[in-house]
Design a protein around this motif. Structure first.
Motif, PDB file in Angstrom:
ATOM      1  N   TYR A  82     -20.959  49.192  73.609  1.00  0.00           N
ATOM      2  CA  TYR A  82     -22.362  48.809  73.362  1.00  0.00           C
ATOM      3  C   TYR A  82     -22.793  49.972  72.401  1.00  0.00           C
ATOM      4  CZ  TYR A  82     -22.484  46.422  77.921  1.00  0.00           C
ATOM      5  OH  TYR A  82     -22.245  45.487  78.918  1.00  0.00           O
ATOM      6  N   ILE A  83     -23.780  49.819  71.865  1.00  0.00           N
ATOM      7  CA  ILE A  83     -24.555  50.798  70.668  1.00  0.00           C
ATOM      8  C   ILE A  83     -25.703  51.078  71.475  1.00  0.00           C
ATOM      9  CG2 ILE A  83     -25.578  50.972  68.463  1.00  0.00           C
ATOM     10  CD1 ILE A  83     -23.594  49.132  67.434  1.00  0.00           C
ATOM     11  N   SER A  84     -25.790  52.619  71.851  1.00  0.00           N
ATOM     12  CA  SER A  84     -27.017  52.985  72.279  1.00  0.00           C
ATOM     13  C   SER A  84     -28.133  53.191  71.146  1.00  0.00           C
ATOM     14  CB  SER A  84     -26.785  54.192  73.106  1.00  0.00           C
ATOM     15  OG  SER A  84     -26.480  55.286  72.154  1.00  0.00           O
ATOM     16  N   LEU A  85     -29.480  53.101  71.511  1.00  0.00           N
ATOM     17  CA  LEU A  85     -30.445  53.315  70.374  1.00  0.00           C
ATOM     18  C   LEU A  85     -30.113  54.708  69.703  1.00  0.00           C
ATOM     19  CD1 LEU A  85     -33.355  51.576  71.816  1.00  0.00           C
ATOM     20  CD2 LEU A  85     -31.764  50.588  70.343  1.00  0.00           C
ATOM     21  N   VAL A  86     -29.534  55.845  70.159  1.00  0.00           N
ATOM     22  CA  VAL A  86     -29.180  57.119  69.878  1.00  0.00           C
ATOM     23  C   VAL A  86     -28.025  56.746  68.890  1.00  0.00           C
ATOM     24  CG1 VAL A  86     -28.673  59.452  70.302  1.00  0.00           C
ATOM     25  CG2 VAL A  86     -30.323  58.134  71.784  1.00  0.00           C
ATOM     26  N   GLU A  87     -26.997  56.270  69.518  1.00  0.00           N
ATOM     27  CA  GLU A  87     -25.853  56.180  68.461  1.00  0.00           C
ATOM     28  C   GLU A  87     -26.360  55.221  67.078  1.00  0.00           C
ATOM     29  OE1 GLU A  87     -21.947  55.337  71.125  1.00  0.00           O
ATOM     30  OE2 GLU A  87     -23.273  53.849  71.250  1.00  0.00           O
ATOM     31  N   PHE A  88     -27.079  54.235  67.274  1.00  0.00           N
ATOM     32  CA  PHE A  88     -27.457  53.573  66.004  1.00  0.00           C
ATOM     33  C   PHE A  88     -28.484  54.314  65.141  1.00  0.00           C
ATOM     34  CE2 PHE A  88     -30.728  51.353  63.587  1.00  0.00           C
ATOM     35  CZ  PHE A  88     -29.931  50.227  62.870  1.00  0.00           C
ATOM     36  N   GLN A  89     -29.340  55.360  65.538  1.00  0.00           N
ATOM     37  CA  GLN A  89     -29.979  56.064  64.669  1.00  0.00           C
ATOM     38  C   GLN A  89     -29.225  57.233  64.075  1.00  0.00           C
ATOM     39  OE1 GLN A  89     -33.147  58.381  66.546  1.00  0.00           O
ATOM     40  NE2 GLN A  89     -34.687  57.918  64.744  1.00  0.00           N
ATOM     41  N   GLU A  90     -28.023  57.766  64.934  1.00  0.00           N
ATOM     42  CA  GLU A  90     -27.325  58.680  64.219  1.00  0.00           C
ATOM     43  C   GLU A  90     -26.257  58.330  63.416  1.00  0.00           C
ATOM     44  OE1 GLU A  90     -25.624  60.801  67.545  1.00  0.00           O
ATOM     45  OE2 GLU A  90     -27.188  62.083  68.051  1.00  0.00           O
ATOM     46  N   ASN A  91     -25.907  56.974  63.497  1.00  0.00           N
ATOM     47  CA  ASN A  91     -24.636  56.509  62.531  1.00  0.00           C
ATOM     48  C   ASN A  91     -25.394  55.407  61.562  1.00  0.00           C
ATOM     49  OD1 ASN A  91     -22.595  57.805  63.960  1.00  0.00           O
ATOM     50  ND2 ASN A  91     -23.202  56.905  65.749  1.00  0.00           N
ATOM     51  N   ILE A  92     -26.245  54.961  61.377  1.00  0.00           N
ATOM     52  CA  ILE A  92     -26.790  54.045  60.353  1.00  0.00           C
ATOM     53  C   ILE A  92     -26.721  54.833  58.888  1.00  0.00           C
ATOM     54  CG2 ILE A  92     -29.180  54.892  60.312  1.00  0.00           C
ATOM     55  CD1 ILE A  92     -29.872  51.828  59.966  1.00  0.00           C
ATOM     56  N   GLN A  93     -25.781  53.997  58.094  1.00  0.00           N
ATOM     57  CA  GLN A  93     -25.617  54.463  56.764  1.00  0.00           C
ATOM     58  C   GLN A  93     -27.030  54.437  55.933  1.00  0.00           C
ATOM     59  OE1 GLN A  93     -22.726  55.353  55.101  1.00  0.00           O
ATOM     60  NE2 GLN A  93     -20.987  54.495  56.142  1.00  0.00           N
ATOM     61  N   PRO A  94     -27.197  55.579  55.197  1.00  0.00           N
ATOM     62  CA  PRO A  94     -28.340  55.567  53.995  1.00  0.00           C
ATOM     63  C   PRO A  94     -28.864  54.282  53.520  1.00  0.00           C
ATOM     64  CG  PRO A  94     -27.271  57.522  53.979  1.00  0.00           C
ATOM     65  CD  PRO A  94     -26.285  56.553  54.831  1.00  0.00           C
ATOM     66  N   LYS A  95     -27.718  53.739  52.897  1.00  0.00           N
ATOM     67  CA  LYS A  95     -28.040  52.375  52.431  1.00  0.00           C
ATOM     68  C   LYS A  95     -28.684  51.397  53.293  1.00  0.00           C
ATOM     69  CE  LYS A  95     -24.377  52.397  48.753  1.00  0.00           C
ATOM     70  NZ  LYS A  95     -23.232  51.781  48.259  1.00  0.00           N
ATOM     71  N   THR A  96     -28.198  51.364  54.481  1.00  0.00           N
ATOM     72  CA  THR A  96     -28.465  50.248  55.376  1.00  0.00           C
ATOM     73  C   THR A  96     -30.069  50.591  55.937  1.00  0.00           C
ATOM     74  OG1 THR A  96     -26.268  50.040  56.094  1.00  0.00           O
ATOM     75  CG2 THR A  96     -27.986  48.886  57.471  1.00  0.00           C
ATOM     76  N   ARG A  97     -29.984  51.797  56.231  1.00  0.00           N
ATOM     77  CA  ARG A  97     -31.571  52.330  56.521  1.00  0.00           C
ATOM     78  C   ARG A  97     -32.534  52.002  55.420  1.00  0.00           C
ATOM     79  NH1 ARG A  97     -34.084  56.729  59.524  1.00  0.00           N
ATOM     80  NH2 ARG A  97     -32.243  57.071  60.634  1.00  0.00           N
ATOM     81  N   ARG A  98     -32.165  52.268  54.172  1.00  0.00           N
ATOM     82  CA  ARG A  98     -33.087  51.943  53.151  1.00  0.00           C
ATOM     83  C   ARG A  98     -33.450  50.194  53.237  1.00  0.00           C
ATOM     84  NH1 ARG A  98     -37.420  53.092  50.952  1.00  0.00           N
ATOM     85  NH2 ARG A  98     -37.477  52.322  48.788  1.00  0.00           N
ATOM     86  N   LYS A  99     -32.390  49.654  53.293  1.00  0.00           N
ATOM     87  CA  LYS A  99     -32.664  48.093  53.443  1.00  0.00           C
ATOM     88  C   LYS A  99     -33.606  47.860  54.425  1.00  0.00           C
ATOM     89  CE  LYS A  99     -28.315  46.539  51.173  1.00  0.00           C
ATOM     90  NZ  LYS A  99     -27.022  46.264  51.655  1.00  0.00           N
TER      91      LYS A  99
END
Length: 422
Positions: A374-391
């Motif tokens: 599973y991906i916890s919401l904390v894991e998602f926030q910590e591991n999202i790549q800058p490029k994906t965050r920007r998208k």
């Protein structure tokens, strides 16, 4: 042919020696100071003098690995017995072929070569670049010294100093290269390139170097990047550095903007705390990247505080955990791979080629750091790549909103999907 070779002063192999001809006797001719041994540079020049060829036809070059294969007692020299004992059969055959084709030792040429190489003291030459006179150079000073000399790479472009190359000089690992370390660890190929430049008339330009030193002192990277530290905690996270790089418009080699990825971030974050302090950034900034920043500054780039404050406010506005809570239908604080895939499809995130981004197993695993499926919401926030965050931010800025009805319908359709571990 063997008799012809002997007339040239080449001796037949003696008792206990390998091959047809005595390699100790042959290489002893290159021992100009008569101490019975050769260093890496003397041996490299001896190979060139014999005219040994590489497989593709160029001159055979001595590298450290080859030298170490001869110098088995690791004293930094190769004596005549070591040469004979450790020479491989292919190399021995090449030398024997040269002898039988008429090669002979040219003492006059060798003496001239010895004299020429004694002429260039690398410690003295590079000491000229030691502006503060402390007897050592850091990675940036050596990088600029190499640029000042115009050292070429094999393809004709300028040679650049990277961390791996710097470490090959900095043998005591103190972050500096002393003149002794530099001279001792300079590869024969690079030494020869420097000698060629010196022989072509290059001279140290003190005025130009002092101007370069003054220019580089002018730009304190700690102060420059401290401007991007909106909360004043003395450090930047991966997203802040990524946006700082974008704000400066740093180019990649192909002209596109340079992007911060996790590997690059880790090269700065040496203590592994998930942040980069100003000291870490300054210490670990690669010479090429530092030079790009300096060029941007020299071209007139200035920190735009209102624009940066607006960027900070915009990024604070979008909390990735809050956004993805909408996709967490059962409210357990985590998403399965299938939920995650459907969330990305729902947002319509684009790949570089314009097609929709799809979540595969490798991408899912890069978020699922505890490996529980599973991906916890904390894991998602910590591991999202800058490029994906920007998208995602661009989608939100263009008006995308979570459609609760459509997502509920999707969840209903997929309610019987297998769960991890089932």
């Amino acid at each position: 042919m063997k008799d012809h070779a002997l007339k040239k002063g080449i001796m037949l192999a003696g008792k206990g020696e390998k091959g047809k001809y005595s390699m100790p006797a042959l290489f002893a001719q290159f021992d100009a100071d008569g101490d019975g041994k050769l260093d890496i540079y003397e041996l490299a020049r001896a190979f060139r003098a014999i005219g040994l060829e590489k497989r593709q036809g160029g001159d055979s070059d001595m590298d450290k690995a080859t030298f170490k294969s001869f110098g088995t007692d690791k004293d930094g020299y190769v004596d005549m017995k070591e040469i004979d004992a450790n020479m491989n059969d292919k190399l021995r055959a090449k030398i024997e072929k040269k002898i039988e084709m008429g090669w002979e030792f040219d003492k006059e040429k060798w003496d001239a070569s010895v004299k020429r190489h004694k002429k260039w003291d690398m410690k003295k030459i590079f000491a000229q670049f030691d502006a503060d006179g402390d007897g050592k150079l850091d990675i940036y000073q050596i990088a600029r010294a190499f640029r000042a000399l115009g050292l070429p790479k094999r393809d004709g472009t300028k040679m650049e100093m990277d961390k791996e190359m710097f470490k090959s000089f900095d043998t005591n690992g103190d972050g500096y290269v002393s003149m002794e370390e530099f001279d001792k660890n300079l590869k024969p190929k690079t030494r020869r390139k420097i000698e060629n430049i010196l022989e072509a008339g290059w001279t140290f330009d003190k005025a130009a170097w002092e101007a370069s030193v003054a220019r580089h002192k002018k730009y304190d990277m700690k102060q420059i990047f401290a401007q991007f530290d909106a909360d004043g905690d003395g450090k930047l996270d991966i997203y802040e550095i990524a946006r700082a790089f974008r704000a400066m418009g740093l180019p990649k080699r192909d002209g596109e903007k340079m992007e911060m990825d996790k590997a690059m971030f880790k090269s700065f974050d040496t203590d592994g705390d998930g942040y980069v302090s100003m000291e870490e950034l300054d210490a670990n900034l690669k010479p090429k990247t530092r030079r790009k920043i300096e060029l941007a500054l020299e071209a007139g780039w200035k920190f735009d505080k209102p624009t940066w404050d607006a960027s900070v406010a915009r990024h604070k506005k979008y909390n990735m955990a809050d956004i993805f809570k909408g996709f967490d239908t059962d409210g357990d604080g985590k998403l399965t791979m299938r939920e995650f895939q459907r969330a990305f499809r729902a947002m319509g995130l684009p790949k570089r080629d314009g097609t929709k981004m799809e979540v595969d197993k490798a991408m899912f695993d890069s978020f699922d750091t505890d490996g529980d499926g599973y991906i916890s919401l904390v894991e998602f926030q910590e591991n999202i790549q800058p490029k994906t965050r920007r998208k995602i931010e661009l989608k939100l800025e263009s008006g995308w909103k979570f459609d609760e009805i459509k997502w509920a319908e999707s969840a209903e359709r997929h309610k019987d999907d297998p769960k991890p571990g089932a």
